[in-house]
Scaffold this motif. Structure first.
Motif, short mmCIF file in Angstrom:
data_model
loop_
_atom_site.label_atom_id
_atom_site.label_comp_id
_atom_site.label_asym_id
_atom_site.label_seq_id
_atom_site.Cartn_x
_atom_site.Cartn_y
_atom_site.Cartn_z
N PHE A 56 -6.42 10.03 1.68
CA PHE A 56 -6.94 8.66 1.78
C PHE A 56 -7.65 8.43 3.11
CE2 PHE A 56 -3.01 8.61 -0.70
CZ PHE A 56 -3.43 8.03 -1.88
N ARG A 95 0.83 -1.20 0.00
CA ARG A 95 0.00 0.00 0.00
C ARG A 95 0.87 1.26 0.00
NH1 ARG A 95 -4.47 0.35 4.31
NH2 ARG A 95 -3.31 1.97 5.36
N GLU A 96 1.96 1.17 0.76
CA GLU A 96 2.87 2.31 0.80
C GLU A 96 3.45 2.57 -0.60
OE1 GLU A 96 5.75 2.01 3.97
OE2 GLU A 96 7.12 3.33 2.87
N ARG A 130 0.25 12.83 -12.13
CA ARG A 130 -0.26 12.72 -10.77
C ARG A 130 0.43 13.68 -9.83
NH1 ARG A 130 -0.37 7.00 -11.85
NH2 ARG A 130 1.69 6.77 -10.95
N TYR A 158 -8.16 -1.41 0.46
CA TYR A 158 -8.03 -1.38 1.92
C TYR A 158 -8.04 -2.72 2.60
CZ TYR A 158 -8.47 3.61 1.40
OH TYR A 158 -8.23 4.90 1.06
N PHE A 162 9.91 14.43 -5.55
CA PHE A 162 9.70 13.64 -6.76
C PHE A 162 9.63 14.54 -7.99
CE2 PHE A 162 7.61 10.16 -4.07
CZ PHE A 162 8.76 9.40 -4.10
N PHE A 182 -3.87 13.60 -3.27
CA PHE A 182 -4.74 12.54 -2.75
C PHE A 182 -4.87 12.64 -1.23
CE2 PHE A 182 -3.63 10.38 -6.73
CZ PHE A 182 -4.86 9.86 -7.09
N MET A 190 0.84 4.19 -2.62
CA MET A 190 0.70 5.58 -2.22
C MET A 190 1.84 6.42 -2.79
SD MET A 190 2.28 7.66 0.11
CE MET A 190 2.87 6.54 1.36
N LEU A 191 3.07 5.89 -2.72
CA LEU A 191 4.21 6.63 -3.28
C LEU A 191 3.96 6.93 -4.75
CD1 LEU A 191 7.27 4.82 -1.66
CD2 LEU A 191 6.60 7.20 -1.34
N LYS A 192 3.42 5.93 -5.46
CA LYS A 192 3.13 6.14 -6.87
C LYS A 192 2.00 7.15 -7.04
CE LYS A 192 4.98 2.33 -9.32
NZ LYS A 192 4.70 1.32 -10.35
N ALA A 193 1.01 7.10 -6.14
CA ALA A 193 -0.10 8.04 -6.23
C ALA A 193 0.39 9.47 -6.07
CB ALA A 193 -1.15 7.72 -5.18
N VAL A 194 1.37 9.69 -5.19
CA VAL A 194 1.87 11.05 -5.02
C VAL A 194 2.98 11.37 -6.01
CG1 VAL A 194 1.21 11.15 -2.60
CG2 VAL A 194 3.55 10.57 -3.20
N ALA A 200 -2.93 1.87 -3.51
CA ALA A 200 -3.05 2.89 -2.46
C ALA A 200 -4.50 2.98 -1.97
CB ALA A 200 -2.60 4.24 -3.00
N LEU A 201 -5.46 2.65 -2.85
CA LEU A 201 -6.86 2.79 -2.50
C LEU A 201 -7.53 1.45 -2.23
CD1 LEU A 201 -7.78 5.56 -5.04
CD2 LEU A 201 -7.85 5.76 -2.58
N ASN A 255 -9.96 6.57 -8.94
CA ASN A 255 -8.77 6.03 -9.61
C ASN A 255 -8.63 6.60 -11.02
OD1 ASN A 255 -7.87 4.45 -7.53
ND2 ASN A 255 -8.94 2.60 -8.21
N LEU A 294 -4.68 6.93 -11.63
CA LEU A 294 -4.10 5.73 -11.03
C LEU A 294 -4.41 4.51 -11.88
CD1 LEU A 294 -4.99 6.22 -7.26
CD2 LEU A 294 -2.82 6.66 -8.38
N ALA A 316 8.52 -2.15 -8.07
CA ALA A 316 8.36 -1.07 -9.05
C ALA A 316 7.10 -1.28 -9.89
CB ALA A 316 9.59 -0.99 -9.94
N PRO A 326 -0.41 1.66 -8.89
CA PRO A 326 -0.74 2.73 -7.93
C PRO A 326 -2.11 2.56 -7.28
CG PRO A 326 -0.71 3.57 -10.20
CD PRO A 326 -0.15 2.19 -10.23
N VAL A 327 -3.03 1.80 -7.92
CA VAL A 327 -4.36 1.64 -7.31
C VAL A 327 -4.30 0.91 -5.97
CG1 VAL A 327 -5.79 1.76 -9.37
CG2 VAL A 327 -4.76 -0.40 -8.74
N ASN A 371 -2.37 7.02 4.68
CA ASN A 371 -1.28 6.60 3.79
C ASN A 371 -0.06 7.50 3.83
OD1 ASN A 371 -2.67 4.41 3.02
ND2 ASN A 371 -2.85 4.95 0.86
#
Lengths: 383, 306
Positions: B93, A282-283, B85, A382, B114, B91, A286-290, A379-380, B53, B58, A372, A376-377, B97
């Motif tokens: 959550f 998940r982390e 993104r 649960y 980043f 985001f 999340m990193l990819k989401a941000v 992150a959402l 998403n 995402l 890698a 990214p999904v 997160n």
């Protein structure tokens, strides 16, 4: 870019220190592998250096000219011809042959005492050296003497395999060493005595040539080859090269042994990073989401493997050197008459360290690549 | 052209393997203007998270078009989406997160690191400013585990703001914190929306969040509605019916075995009592069978093993 790398390293470092026990175990795997390799290689390196030094001092010559038949058939005056060749510093005629002491064959060297002391540093266990022209005295290497049960002032009977049979000699000394090497085997006579014994007066089996400059070796070898077509011309470097060849086989075997334990260490890293990736899906999402790209994530987990292997490498090198003392101690309590030298070889340490890093990178690559590719999904998600 | 988000006929179908398809989005059309605070409500499984998403880059739609801040993101590859993104989306959550290994300040710095557009000093300053903005100036150097849920969500909001995104997407931002703290988070979001004209699109079950929003949207069965759709409740009722059906099936099984046991012991039992018990059981079995048949027709002719 370097800043993101720094952050990745920081996160990786904290991830490692957070799970101290797991990280310590993983590092231990690397440490065991690296220290095994360092110990074995250091011992091998020390042995090899020792053998080389011993041989260097034993031979003391740059080029050895020998009879092609192996017999005693080089005229002694060849020495004077060689001495006239420019670049030659010294030339020493010797007779090398097998002589029966009683009924036991022993490697015997006939050499003029002057020549011997000029060429080598000789130390005695007991008694004295031979004197110039002395024809009924002999000295033995201490080890040979012990095997044969001979002491100073004893009388021994020497018989050539072709020549005089049953001539009596008096033992005047026992040799401890030539140079720093532990050369205490064999039987030594004066050149004259040896020639008489094999019935080849005026002839020798080898001429040891000392060069003014070791770099002349190759060209002088060529010169001698032309001058003495019937002789064997061997450069000392060649002998060393052959010894090196044998040593590198031994090295290879030891390295293979060490590598097995290093492979176990690599599996440990693989496992640890895999777990880390699994726990932190998940982390990662999340990193990819941000906004982290694949290589950011890849580097994050690769750093973890890298840090473990660097720490493991450093500790492994240290423990490996300590391990040499352990080997020395083991050898001594086993009562083996063998000195294990502790020679710190920078190339062994650097090599082992690079090996640790390479292993770390390879073991870390697959799980990092998996990380890698975490979408990214995640992150959402649960659950 | 003040639409900051525009979705046209967005469809997302998940293939779960063995020919099972789930249509999470069935043609979503949506326009959001700059500066809006939009809430989206809907039951679980209605496609809210999938919609987030899509808007957040995402995941990619099966068909349709998504335009964010004037840019069509549907054809973007992985690398460009990552860049999109971090430049356009923030985001928030449900479970905050945050990176557990980094302090609040470092977490807020992350998106800026980043994107690499600011210097170290500028990043640090902006991160502290943002934490001050969300009221956490005294907790900057704390790790997430040392922060309360509300504080963690504030850090997440500061992080979402870091790269001045076009939109901030929230997935149940109050879903994992107590009501009082949730109110404060809603207040903060409303303030940011009003003072910074920051666009928010928030998926939520929390009526307080919905009330605070400028526009409420509703989702059901993979579609977005402006008013609560009547069909929005079909799923829970079906679930309830299914639970009831399972209970009835279990009772039916018990009755059948009881009847069997009764028949076996017919000789030992007083004939009067036997026939009374037998007819009671039998009546109940008939009743259950009828109920199950009714459910089956309601559910669209599902097979009935009773």
């Amino acid at each position: 870019m370097p800043r993101t790398l720094a952050v990745a390293f920081k996160i990786a470092y904290r991830s490692i220190t957070r799970r101290k026990f797991r990280s310590a175990l993983t590092t231990l795997g690397v440490v065991i592998g690296i220290s095994t390799i360092v110990s074995l290689m250091t011992v091998a390196y020390g042995m090899r250096t020792q053998v080389k030094n011993t041989l260097n001092e034993m031979l003391g010559a740059g080029i050895i000219i020998s009879s092609r038949t192996g017999g005693v058939d080089i005229p002694e005056y060849v020495k004077d011809i060689i001495l006239n060749v420019s670049g030659v510093k010294d030339a020493v005629p010797v007779v090398t042959t097998m002589i029966n002491v009683g009924d036991r064959p022993v490697l015997t060297i006939g050499i003029n005492p002057e020549d011997a002391t000029r060429l080598y540093r000789v130390s005695l266990e007991e008694g004295r050296l031979l004197r110039q022209g002395e024809k009924d005295s002999v000295i033995f290497g201490a080890t040979t003497a012990a095997t044969l049960g001979i002491g100073v002032n004893d009388t021994v009977t020497l018989s050539a395999q072709q020549g005089v049979v049953g001539k009596k000699f008096r033992v005047v000394g026992l040799l401890r060493a030539i140079g720093t090497g532990e050369l205490n085997i064999g039987c030594f006579l004066t050149l004259d005595a040896a020639q008489e014994l094999v019935n080849r007066k005026g002839y020798v089996s080898n001429i040891l040539v000392v060069l003014e400059d070791p770099n002349l070796g190759e060209s002088l070898e060529e010169t001698f080859r032309e001058m003495f077509e019937d002789a064997n011309i061997v450069r000392q470097e060649e002998i060393m090269r052959q010894i090196d060849r044998v040593m590198s086989v031994i090295n290879g075997v030891l390295l293979a042994l060490g590598s097995v334990s290093l492979a176990v260490g690599a599996l440990g890293i693989l496992n640890t990073v895999m777990m880390s990736v699994h726990e932190r899906r998940r982390e990662i999402g999340m990193l990819k989401a941000v906004g982290a790209e694949r290589w950011h994530v890849l580097f994050l987990f690769l750093s973890e493997a890298l840090i473990i292997s660097i720490i493991g490498g450093i500790i492994g090198c240290g423990l490996g050197l300590a391990g040499v003392y352990l080997i020395q101690w083991l050898v001594s309590i086993m009562g083996l008459n063998l000195t294990v030298p502790l020679l710190v070889a920078p190339e062994v340490l650097i090599g082992a360290f690079l090996m640790a890093i390479t292993i770390g990178l390879f073991a870390g690559l697959y799980p990092s690549w998996k990380a890698a590719n975490v979408p990214p999904v995640e992150a959402l998600r649960y659950e | 052209m003040s639409n900051i988000v525009e979705l046209r006929d967005v469809v997302k179908t998940y293939h779960l393997g063995e020919g099972i398809k789930v249509e999470a989005l069935r043609g979503v059309n949506l326009k959001v203007e700059r500066g809006e605070l939009v809430s989206i409500q809907g039951p679980s499984g209605s496609g809210k998270t999938t919609l987030l998403n899509m808007m957040g880059g995402l995941d990619k739609p099966t068909s349709g078009k998504i335009v964010i801040d004037g840019r069509d993101i549907t054809p973007l590859g992985e690398k460009r989406l990552a860049r999109f993104r971090r430049e356009k989306i923030g985001f928030i959550f449900q479970f905050f997160n945050l990176v557990p290994l980094l302090t609040a300040l470092e977490n807020v710095e992350l998106p800026m690191l980043f994107s690499g557009k600011l210097s170290d000093k500028e990043i640090r300053e902006r991160a502290s400013d943002l934490l001050r903005l969300v009221g956490l100036e005294k907790r900057m150097h704390h790790k997430p585990t040392q922060l309360s849920g509300g504080e963690q969500q504030r850090v997440a909001i500061a992080r979402a703001l870091a790269n001045e995104p076009a939109i901030i997407l929230g997935d149940e931002p109050t879903g994992n914190i107590d009501r009082a703290t949730g109110r404060k988070i809603i207040r903060l979001i409303k303030d940011l929306n009003e003072t910074l004209e920051q666009t928010f699109i928030i998926v939520t079950h929390d009526l307080a969040v919905a009330k605070a929003s400028k526009r409420m949207l509703f989702m059901a069965d993979g579609k977005v509605y402006a008013t609560p759709p009547k069909t929005a409740l079909t799923v829970p009722i079906q679930v309830l019916m299914e639970e009831r059906r399972q209970l009835l099936l279990a009772e039916l099984g018990w009755l059948k075995s009881s009847l069997l046991a009764l028949k076996e012991r017919k000789e030992e039992i007083n004939p009067n009592i036997f026939s009374q018990a037998f007819s009671t059981y039998k009546a109940r079995v008939e009743k259950i069978r009828k109920l199950l048949r009714d459910y089956a027709t309601l559910q669209g002719g599902k097979g009935d093993e009773a």
